[in-house]
Design a protein around this motif. Sequence first.
Motif, PDB file in Angstrom:
ATOM      1  N   ILE A  69      49.149  36.273  48.321  1.00 38.48           N
ATOM      2  CA  ILE A  69      48.227  36.429  48.695  1.00 38.48           C
ATOM      3  C   ILE A  69      47.266  35.524  49.638  1.00 38.48           C
ATOM      4  O   ILE A  69      47.639  34.279  49.029  1.00 38.48           O
ATOM      5  N   GLU A  70      46.602  35.520  49.536  1.00 36.80           N
ATOM      6  CA  GLU A  70      45.807  34.239  50.714  1.00 36.80           C
ATOM      7  C   GLU A  70      44.200  34.390  50.648  1.00 36.80           C
ATOM      8  O   GLU A  70      43.715  35.667  49.689  1.00 36.80           O
ATOM      9  N   GLU A  71      43.549  33.173  50.633  1.00 39.24           N
ATOM     10  CA  GLU A  71      42.084  32.954  50.243  1.00 39.24           C
ATOM     11  C   GLU A  71      41.157  34.143  51.384  1.00 39.24           C
ATOM     12  O   GLU A  71      41.760  34.841  52.102  1.00 39.24           O
ATOM     13  N   GLY A  72      40.249  34.252  50.571  1.00 39.93           N
ATOM     14  CA  GLY A  72      39.044  36.095  51.104  1.00 39.93           C
ATOM     15  C   GLY A  72      39.894  37.327  51.145  1.00 39.93           C
ATOM     16  O   GLY A  72      39.482  38.857  50.932  1.00 39.93           O
ATOM     17  N   SER A  73      40.582  37.670  50.215  1.00 38.53           N
ATOM     18  CA  SER A  73      41.762  38.618  49.893  1.00 38.53           C
ATOM     19  C   SER A  73      40.599  39.707  48.591  1.00 38.53           C
ATOM     20  O   SER A  73      39.555  38.721  47.630  1.00 38.53           O
ATOM     21  N   PRO A  74      40.613  40.380  48.903  1.00 31.46           N
ATOM     22  CA  PRO A  74      39.645  41.279  47.935  1.00 31.46           C
ATOM     23  C   PRO A  74      40.426  41.052  46.910  1.00 31.46           C
ATOM     24  O   PRO A  74      41.473  41.180  46.193  1.00 31.46           O
ATOM     25  N   VAL A  75      39.656  41.833  45.942  1.00 28.63           N
ATOM     26  CA  VAL A  75      39.631  41.543  44.439  1.00 28.63           C
ATOM     27  C   VAL A  75      38.839  42.634  43.572  1.00 28.63           C
ATOM     28  O   VAL A  75      37.847  43.311  44.034  1.00 28.63           O
ATOM     29  N   ARG A  76      39.724  43.646  43.305  1.00 25.52           N
ATOM     30  CA  ARG A  76      39.485  45.379  42.932  1.00 25.52           C
ATOM     31  C   ARG A  76      39.397  45.365  41.780  1.00 25.52           C
ATOM     32  O   ARG A  76      40.683  44.726  40.694  1.00 25.52           O
ATOM     33  N   VAL A  77      38.258  46.537  40.851  1.00 27.98           N
ATOM     34  CA  VAL A  77      38.313  46.735  39.189  1.00 27.98           C
ATOM     35  C   VAL A  77      38.382  47.865  39.318  1.00 27.98           C
ATOM     36  O   VAL A  77      37.494  48.644  40.034  1.00 27.98           O
ATOM     37  N   MET A  78      39.577  48.632  39.280  1.00 34.05           N
ATOM     38  CA  MET A  78      39.523  50.059  39.165  1.00 34.05           C
ATOM     39  C   MET A  78      39.574  50.667  40.195  1.00 34.05           C
ATOM     40  O   MET A  78      38.820  51.530  40.598  1.00 34.05           O
ATOM     41  N   GLY A  79      40.188  50.048  41.330  1.00 41.53           N
ATOM     42  CA  GLY A  79      40.219  50.144  42.950  1.00 41.53           C
ATOM     43  C   GLY A  79      38.813  50.753  43.277  1.00 41.53           C
ATOM     44  O   GLY A  79      38.770  49.863  44.912  1.00 41.53           O
ATOM     45  N   ILE A  80      37.426  50.035  42.957  1.00 43.67           N
ATOM     46  CA  ILE A  80      36.892  48.644  43.800  1.00 43.67           C
ATOM     47  C   ILE A  80      36.977  47.686  43.646  1.00 43.67           C
ATOM     48  O   ILE A  80      36.960  47.286  43.141  1.00 43.67           O
ATOM     49  N   LYS A  81      36.729  47.021  45.189  1.00 45.44           N
ATOM     50  CA  LYS A  81      36.051  45.979  45.471  1.00 45.44           C
ATOM     51  C   LYS A  81      34.841  45.519  44.845  1.00 45.44           C
ATOM     52  O   LYS A  81      33.969  45.703  44.874  1.00 45.44           O
ATOM     53  N   VAL A  82      35.271  44.438  44.172  1.00 46.70           N
ATOM     54  CA  VAL A  82      34.195  43.491  43.063  1.00 46.70           C
ATOM     55  C   VAL A  82      34.100  42.043  42.991  1.00 46.70           C
ATOM     56  O   VAL A  82      33.344  41.495  42.876  1.00 46.70           O
ATOM     57  N   GLY A  83      34.977  41.557  44.961  1.00 52.52           N
ATOM     58  CA  GLY A  83      35.011  40.247  44.876  1.00 52.52           C
ATOM     59  C   GLY A  83      35.882  39.643  46.165  1.00 52.52           C
ATOM     60  O   GLY A  83      36.894  39.984  46.402  1.00 52.52           O
ATOM     61  N   LYS A  84      36.501  38.341  45.792  1.00 57.37           N
ATOM     62  CA  LYS A  84      37.643  37.576  46.268  1.00 57.37           C
ATOM     63  C   LYS A  84      37.932  36.423  46.136  1.00 57.37           C
ATOM     64  O   LYS A  84      38.043  36.263  45.276  1.00 57.37           O
ATOM     65  N   VAL A  85      39.085  36.316  46.619  1.00 55.08           N
ATOM     66  CA  VAL A  85      39.932  35.110  45.839  1.00 55.08           C
ATOM     67  C   VAL A  85      39.546  33.956  46.925  1.00 55.08           C
ATOM     68  O   VAL A  85      39.477  34.127  48.424  1.00 55.08           O
ATOM     69  N   LYS A  86      38.734  33.716  46.265  1.00 52.57           N
ATOM     70  CA  LYS A  86      37.858  32.244  46.685  1.00 52.57           C
ATOM     71  C   LYS A  86      39.448  31.008  47.615  1.00 52.57           C
ATOM     72  O   LYS A  86      38.420  30.472  48.386  1.00 52.57           O
ATOM     73  N   SER A  87      39.399  30.964  46.609  1.00 62.59           N
ATOM     74  CA  SER A  87      40.640  29.597  46.563  1.00 62.59           C
ATOM     75  C   SER A  87      41.501  29.415  46.045  1.00 62.59           C
ATOM     76  O   SER A  87      41.971  30.897  44.977  1.00 62.59           O
ATOM     77  N   ILE A  88      42.752  28.901  46.402  1.00 63.94           N
ATOM     78  CA  ILE A  88      44.156  29.072  46.315  1.00 63.94           C
ATOM     79  C   ILE A  88      44.798  27.205  46.082  1.00 63.94           C
ATOM     80  O   ILE A  88      44.258  26.453  47.666  1.00 63.94           O
ATOM     81  N   THR A  89      45.042  27.160  44.554  1.00 66.95           N
ATOM     82  CA  THR A  89      44.953  25.769  44.757  1.00 66.95           C
ATOM     83  C   THR A  89      46.659  25.293  44.426  1.00 66.95           C
ATOM     84  O   THR A  89      46.728  26.405  43.021  1.00 66.95           O
ATOM     85  N   PHE A  90      47.145  24.275  44.217  1.00 70.32           N
ATOM     86  CA  PHE A  90      48.338  24.368  43.635  1.00 70.32           C
ATOM     87  C   PHE A  90      48.363  22.740  43.219  1.00 70.32           C
ATOM     88  O   PHE A  90      47.270  21.807  42.896  1.00 70.32           O
ATOM     89  N   ASP A  91      48.405  23.516  41.256  1.00 72.48           N
ATOM     90  CA  ASP A  91      48.217  22.567  40.099  1.00 72.48           C
ATOM     91  C   ASP A  91      49.010  22.363  39.448  1.00 72.48           C
ATOM     92  O   ASP A  91      49.862  22.913  38.145  1.00 72.48           O
ATOM     93  N   PRO A  92      50.815  21.445  39.639  1.00 74.26           N
ATOM     94  CA  PRO A  92      51.992  21.080  38.984  1.00 74.26           C
ATOM     95  C   PRO A  92      51.919  20.965  37.906  1.00 74.26           C
ATOM     96  O   PRO A  92      52.737  21.379  36.613  1.00 74.26           O
ATOM     97  N   GLU A  93      50.621  19.890  37.109  1.00 70.91           N
ATOM     98  CA  GLU A  93      50.809  19.279  35.715  1.00 70.91           C
ATOM     99  C   GLU A  93      49.447  20.160  34.421  1.00 70.91           C
ATOM    100  O   GLU A  93      49.979  19.894  33.784  1.00 70.91           O
ATOM    101  N   PHE A  94      49.447  22.170  35.550  1.00 71.07           N
ATOM    102  CA  PHE A  94      48.720  22.460  34.044  1.00 71.07           C
ATOM    103  C   PHE A  94      49.993  22.975  33.600  1.00 71.07           C
ATOM    104  O   PHE A  94      50.503  23.104  34.323  1.00 71.07           O
ATOM    105  N   LYS A  95      49.237  23.728  31.893  1.00 71.90           N
ATOM    106  CA  LYS A  95      49.456  24.097  31.377  1.00 71.90           C
ATOM    107  C   LYS A  95      48.835  25.442  30.241  1.00 71.90           C
ATOM    108  O   LYS A  95      47.814  24.535  30.224  1.00 71.90           O
ATOM    109  N   MET A  96      49.399  26.278  30.258  1.00 72.41           N
ATOM    110  CA  MET A  96      48.247  27.130  29.840  1.00 72.41           C
ATOM    111  C   MET A  96      48.022  26.714  27.832  1.00 72.41           C
ATOM    112  O   MET A  96      49.071  25.939  28.087  1.00 72.41           O
ATOM    113  N   ALA A  97      47.020  27.516  27.488  1.00 68.50           N
ATOM    114  CA  ALA A  97      47.403  27.379  25.911  1.00 68.50           C
ATOM    115  C   ALA A  97      48.576  28.227  25.192  1.00 68.50           C
ATOM    116  O   ALA A  97      48.510  27.050  24.127  1.00 68.50           O
ATOM    117  N   THR A  98      48.904  27.946  25.866  1.00 66.77           N
ATOM    118  CA  THR A  98      50.708  28.798  25.002  1.00 66.77           C
ATOM    119  C   THR A  98      51.489  27.593  25.028  1.00 66.77           C
ATOM    120  O   THR A  98      53.059  28.004  24.678  1.00 66.77           O
TER     121      THR A  98
END
Length: 258
Positions: free
Chosen positions: A47-76
Motif C-alpha cells: 500500500i502507498e501514500e494516497g491509497s484510498p480508505v474505505r468503510v463498507m466499500g465506500i471511500k471515506v479518506g486516504k492514507v496520509k503518510s507511511i512512517t517506519f517506527d522501529p521503537e514503537f510498542k502497542m499497549a499489549t
Amino acid sequence: MKVETKVGLLALVSIIMVMAFAYAMGFISPFSNTKELNVMFNFAGGIEEGSPVRVMGIKVGKVKSITFDPEFKMATGEEVKLRLTITVDKKAWTSVRKDSKFFINLAGVIGEKFLEISPGSAAAGEFAAGEYVRGEDPPRIDQLLSQGYGLAGKMIEILEKNEGSVTSTLKQMDALVTNFNRTLVLLDKTTKNPEISRLLNNSIKISDDLAYFTSNLRSKKAEDTYDLVHKLLFRLEPLDGPAIKQFLQKEGVRARIF
C-alpha cells in the motif's frame, strides 16, 4: 499595462491554479473535514501514500503518510514497526469503533491497494483523533508460494518413495471398481429372471403372513391365553405319574373318557 504588472498577474494566476489543483486532488485541505487515525502494521502489502480508505466499500479518506517506527510498542507490548496515518471523513467517523478491523485489501485481481475498515458495533466506543490501533497484517504472497513449493516437493518425494505402493493401490481400486460394475450387471440380470422374481414375491408374502401372525400374538387375547396355559401347567406340575395313573384307573373316570 506595464510588463512587470502582467508578469505579476500571470504568476498570481498560476499560483491560484496550482493551489486549486492541489485542493481538488486532496493534497491540501485548508478547510479540513477529516480526522486522523494511526494504524500499525508489520507488513503493509504494497500500500502507498494516497491509497484510498474505505468503510463498507465506500471511500471515506486516504492514507496520509507511511512512517517506519522501529521503537514503537502497542499497549499489549507487541512491537509494531510500520505506522499508516490515515484520514477519515467526519461523516464516516462514527462508524469506526473500538472493535473495528483494519485490512489491506485489493480492488479486483490487479486493482489498486486500499485500506478497508470494517464497521464496529454501536456498543463499542469511538476512537479519539490521532489514536493508535493495530491493523491486520495481509498474507505475504512470497511466503504462500514458498510454502506451496515446499508442500509440492514433499508430495513428490512421498510419491517417489512409495511408487510401488501407490501403483498397487491404484490397481486394487481399479479391480474393485471393475468387480463392482460386474456385480451390478449380475444383479440387473437376476432381477429380470422370472423364477427369481416369483421367489422374491413368495418371500414377501411369507414375510407379510409372519408379520400378521406375530401381530396377533401381541394382542390382548393372546396374552390372556398365554396366562391361562401358564396357570394350568403350574397346577399340573405337582402331580406325579402314579397319581395320574390311579386316577385314570377308576371306573367312573375311565367310562367318561372312553
